[in-house]
Design a protein around this motif. Structure first.
Motif, short mmCIF file in Angstrom:
data_model
loop_
_atom_site.label_atom_id
_atom_site.label_comp_id
_atom_site.label_asym_id
_atom_site.label_seq_id
_atom_site.Cartn_x
_atom_site.Cartn_y
_atom_site.Cartn_z
N TRP A 11 -80.60 -18.51 22.76
CA TRP A 11 -81.19 -19.88 23.15
C TRP A 11 -81.46 -20.97 22.22
O TRP A 11 -81.09 -21.95 22.21
CB TRP A 11 -82.31 -19.51 24.00
N PRO A 12 -82.25 -20.31 20.99
CA PRO A 12 -82.57 -21.33 19.90
C PRO A 12 -81.33 -21.83 19.30
O PRO A 12 -81.67 -22.91 18.63
CB PRO A 12 -83.27 -20.64 19.15
N LEU A 13 -80.11 -21.35 19.31
CA LEU A 13 -78.82 -21.92 18.79
C LEU A 13 -78.57 -23.21 19.45
O LEU A 13 -77.93 -24.07 18.87
CB LEU A 13 -77.79 -20.86 18.77
N GLY A 14 -78.91 -23.46 20.59
CA GLY A 14 -78.85 -24.78 21.39
C GLY A 14 -78.22 -24.70 22.60
O GLY A 14 -77.25 -23.92 22.79
N ASP A 15 -78.50 -25.51 23.56
CA ASP A 15 -77.99 -25.49 24.83
C ASP A 15 -76.09 -25.87 24.86
O ASP A 15 -75.61 -25.55 25.81
CB ASP A 15 -78.50 -26.75 25.83
N ASP A 16 -75.88 -26.60 23.72
CA ASP A 16 -74.52 -27.15 23.81
C ASP A 16 -73.40 -26.10 23.30
O ASP A 16 -72.34 -26.26 23.13
CB ASP A 16 -74.40 -28.39 22.80
N VAL A 17 -74.12 -24.75 22.95
CA VAL A 17 -73.26 -23.83 22.36
C VAL A 17 -72.26 -23.35 23.48
O VAL A 17 -72.76 -23.00 24.82
CB VAL A 17 -74.00 -22.49 21.73
N THR A 18 -71.17 -23.26 23.31
CA THR A 18 -70.47 -22.72 24.29
C THR A 18 -70.08 -21.08 23.89
O THR A 18 -69.82 -20.83 22.59
CB THR A 18 -68.64 -23.52 24.07
N PHE A 19 -69.90 -20.19 24.97
CA PHE A 19 -69.62 -18.76 24.55
C PHE A 19 -68.70 -18.23 25.01
O PHE A 19 -68.18 -18.36 26.28
CB PHE A 19 -71.02 -17.80 24.68
#
Length: 213
Positions: free
Chosen positions: A181-189
């Motif tokens: 989660w700390p990587l950012g809400d905009d991260v697509t996985f």
């Protein structure tokens, strides 16, 4: 920038990923669980040069074709974290248990640890140790393209199983909340199975690790 293609493989519809640098065309195959001809066709269609295989963890549907594909391509195997050794050592038994064609156990050319990086052309992937589904599971994250390859840690609307040997539910939930989660809400996985999503969508809606849990 990092480009990618998802290649469904094995009867478990596992998301093998082909990642490549758009500038250099150098590439990596992530989690080649099986169906080598399908992976080779994707490599040829993308017109890229694979120089490594990356593994998130040692389950048969993610690692079953690794040894053979590495020989065919003449490339090293990198990852997962060394606590995954017992799963890789048991690949032959896993193939019998789950009805896969016979496969051989192997040892990666390089084990990975939290904080390591792996280069795909000019892109540098961060390595995040995310135990819980399995003890040596890792996630690969590209800060520039905002893309994470998460294996069986997180899915759209779900999380990985923790009923395998050395799995642990609390550890998995902690890894997702404290490391992903700390990587950012905009991260697509890219998950190990099923459709892609973003960390932001999962924080808002995932019934296992969402902010409302």
């Amino acid at each position: 920038m990092l480009d990618y293609r998802i290649i469904p493989v094995t009867p478990f519809a596992q998301n093998c990923s082909l990642l490549w640098c758009s500038d250099t065309r150098q590439a990596a195959v992530v989690d080649p669980g099986g169906d080598i001809p399908r992976i080779q066709a994707a490599i040829a269609e993308a017109d890229v040069a694979v120089d490594k295989i990356l593994l998130t963890h040692g389950h048969i549907d993610h690692a079953g074709a690794t040894a053979e594909l590495a020989r065919l391509l003449g490339v090293p195997v990198i990852g997962p974290q060394r606590e995954e050794r017992f799963w890789l050592d048991a690949l032959t038994q896993q193939s019998k248990m789950f009805g896969f064609p016979p496969v051989e156990a192997f040892e990666p050319d390089r084990w990975l640890e939290e904080g390591d990086t792996v280069e795909v052309g000019l892109s540098r992937l961060q390595v995040i140790h995310t135990p819980g589904h399995t003890p040596g599971h890792v996630v690969f994250f590209d800060p520039e393209s905002r893309l994470a390859v998460v294996g069986d840690v997180l899915f759209a609307g779900s999380i990985g199983r923790t009923d395998f040997p050395r799995g642990d539910h609390a550890t998995l939930v902690g890894a997702i909340r404290n490391k992903l989660w700390p990587l950012g809400d905009d991260v697509t996985f890219i998950p190990g199975h099923g459709p892609q999503s973003t960390f932001g969508v999962e924080r808002a809606t995932n019934p296992y690790v969402g902010d409302g849990c």
